[in-house]
Write an enzyme that holds these catalytic residues in place. Structure first.
Site, PDB file in Angstrom:
ATOM      1  CD  GLU A 153      -2.845   1.284   2.322  1.00  0.00           C
ATOM      2  OE1 GLU A 153      -3.710   2.167   2.295  1.00  0.00           O
ATOM      3  OE2 GLU A 153      -2.774   0.417   3.219  1.00  0.00           O
ATOM      4  CD  GLU A 159      -0.853   7.834   6.932  1.00  0.00           C
ATOM      5  OE1 GLU A 159      -1.007   6.643   6.634  1.00  0.00           O
ATOM      6  OE2 GLU A 159      -1.769   8.663   6.895  1.00  0.00           O
ATOM      7  CG  ASP A 186      -5.682   4.870   0.291  1.00  0.00           C
ATOM      8  OD1 ASP A 186      -6.238   5.974   0.088  1.00  0.00           O
ATOM      9  OD2 ASP A 186      -5.824   4.241   1.353  1.00  0.00           O
ATOM     10  CB  THR A 187      -8.486   7.706  -3.962  1.00  0.00           C
ATOM     11  OG1 THR A 187      -9.375   7.409  -2.873  1.00  0.00           O
ATOM     12  CG2 THR A 187      -8.777   6.777  -5.142  1.00  0.00           C
ATOM     13  CE1 TYR A 188      -6.297  11.632   3.772  1.00  0.00           C
ATOM     14  CE2 TYR A 188      -4.565   9.994   4.021  1.00  0.00           C
ATOM     15  CZ  TYR A 188      -5.159  11.176   4.403  1.00  0.00           C
ATOM     16  OH  TYR A 188      -4.601  11.922   5.417  1.00  0.00           O
ATOM     17  CG  HIS A 189      -2.212   7.124   1.286  1.00  0.00           C
ATOM     18  ND1 HIS A 189      -1.752   7.753   2.418  1.00  0.00           N
ATOM     19  CD2 HIS A 189      -2.873   6.017   1.717  1.00  0.00           C
ATOM     20  CE1 HIS A 189      -2.110   7.060   3.491  1.00  0.00           C
ATOM     21  NE2 HIS A 189      -2.792   6.006   3.088  1.00  0.00           N
ATOM     22  CG  HIS A 212      -7.656   1.183   0.905  1.00  0.00           C
ATOM     23  ND1 HIS A 212      -6.618   1.253   1.821  1.00  0.00           N
ATOM     24  CD2 HIS A 212      -8.389   0.088   1.253  1.00  0.00           C
ATOM     25  CE1 HIS A 212      -6.722   0.258   2.672  1.00  0.00           C
ATOM     26  NE2 HIS A 212      -7.776  -0.469   2.347  1.00  0.00           N
ATOM     27  NE  ARG A 218      -7.551   7.904   5.434  1.00  0.00           N
ATOM     28  CZ  ARG A 218      -6.301   7.659   5.823  1.00  0.00           C
ATOM     29  NH1 ARG A 218      -5.797   8.313   6.837  1.00  0.00           N
ATOM     30  NH2 ARG A 218      -5.585   6.758   5.217  1.00  0.00           N
ATOM     31  CD  GLU A 247      -8.096   3.014   4.578  1.00  0.00           C
ATOM     32  OE1 GLU A 247      -7.473   2.217   5.299  1.00  0.00           O
ATOM     33  OE2 GLU A 247      -7.561   3.666   3.668  1.00  0.00           O
TER      34      GLU A 247
END
Length: 293
Positions: A153, A159, A186-189, A212, A218, A247
């Site tokens: 991921e 992070e 993961d679209t957030y990251h 994700h 979020r 998520e």
């Protein structure tokens, strides 16, 4: 090639439902995941000491739900460390977590498997990266014997200091050198680290193994500024048929260690069921639209 909603399992992260994996919390999470129409439940293994694996496996089978497991590591059990004893603790955690995933009936073990989940005050060292490659190669070989895949991921710079972009992840996967090591977007990251939500999908291509979907803050899907239309069209372009998991985190549902690591300081939602139903409809509609082009 297009994406077919019948081939993509639509998942939800267990932290939408509960902040721990105690028997009662997980039983409730499984029941609510099924009731809101999802195909798969993702379980974070940060709380695995409280997890009743046999009861959870039986409940998942009874509900006809798939399962995926995820985790990051801690700074005292970090396989990207230069300290052999710290690396050894992290390696044991990874192998134990792989075993739990398999015992639950899962074939996807994913997350920040390569480092602690938190802000580093220095770049990754050459020795630390060498440790990551060595540990994950051994883990991948163990997963191969269990017919399982590992997901790298890609997390943002706050992070991890190991991989922050799709390109970073592809290079690391190449260095590990095992076919069952896949990329987890993961679209957030991606919103923090990538130029857009399309190019990384095309760059990863058939090495994409897990997705994700999360908003830039979020919260509720569609309430932020992310270009999900383009993202789902990109998934269709590469014919992605793997899991797509929603998520979302809120201070309304707290797993202390993980919530602190992820800086979940505010209450983005309070009704997990409403949030999840909305997310399922949102993902289903975007898959349908991208398939119908």
């Amino acid at each position: 090639m297009t994406t077919d909603t019948k081939t993509n399992q639509i998942g939800v992260h267990a932290l939408v439902w509960a902040g721990d994996t105690s028997p009662s919390s997980l039983a409730s999470a499984i029941e609510k995941t099924k009731a809101t129409g999802f195909d798969l439940l993702e379980i974070s293994l940060h709380d695995s000491a409280n997890l009743d694996v046999v009861a959870a496996r039986d409940a998942l089978r009874k509900a006809d739900l798939g399962v995926a497991c995820s985790r990051g590591l801690a700074f005292d059990a970090d396989v990207s460390s230069d300290d052999p004893s710290v690396v050894e603790r992290g390696e044991k955690l990874l192998h134990d977590s792989l075993a739990v995933t398999g015992a639950l009936g899962g074939t996807h073990f994913t997350g920040a498997l390569y480092s602690a989940l938190g802000k580093y005050d220095h770049p990754l060292t050459t020795a630390g990266r060498r440790n990551v490659v060595s540990v994950l190669r051994g883990l991948a070989q163990e997963a191969q014997r269990k017919v399982m895949t590992l997901g790298l991921e890609i997390c943002n710079r706050y992070e991890t200091n190991v991989i922050n972009t799709a390109r970073d992840a592809l290079v690391l996967a190449d260095d590990i050198g095992e076919d069952n090591v896949l990329i987890h977007l993961d679209t957030y990251h991606m919103n923090i680290e990538e130029d857009d939500l399309v190019r990384p999908v095309h760059e990863v291509g058939d090495r994409l193994g897990y997705v994700h979907v999360g908003e830039n803050h979020r919260g509720y899907l569609g309430s932020g500024h992310l270009d999900f239309t383009s993202f789902f069209h990109a998934l269709a372009d590469i014919g992605y048929a793997g899991p797509i998991t929603f998520e979302s985190f809120s201070s309304a549902v707290v797993m202390r260690g993980l919530s602190n690591d992820l800086a979940i300081w505010r209450n983005l939602w309070s009704d997990g069921e409403d949030l999840a139903r909305h997310a399922h409809a949102f993902i289903t509609e975007h898959l349908h639209t991208s398939r119908s082009r």
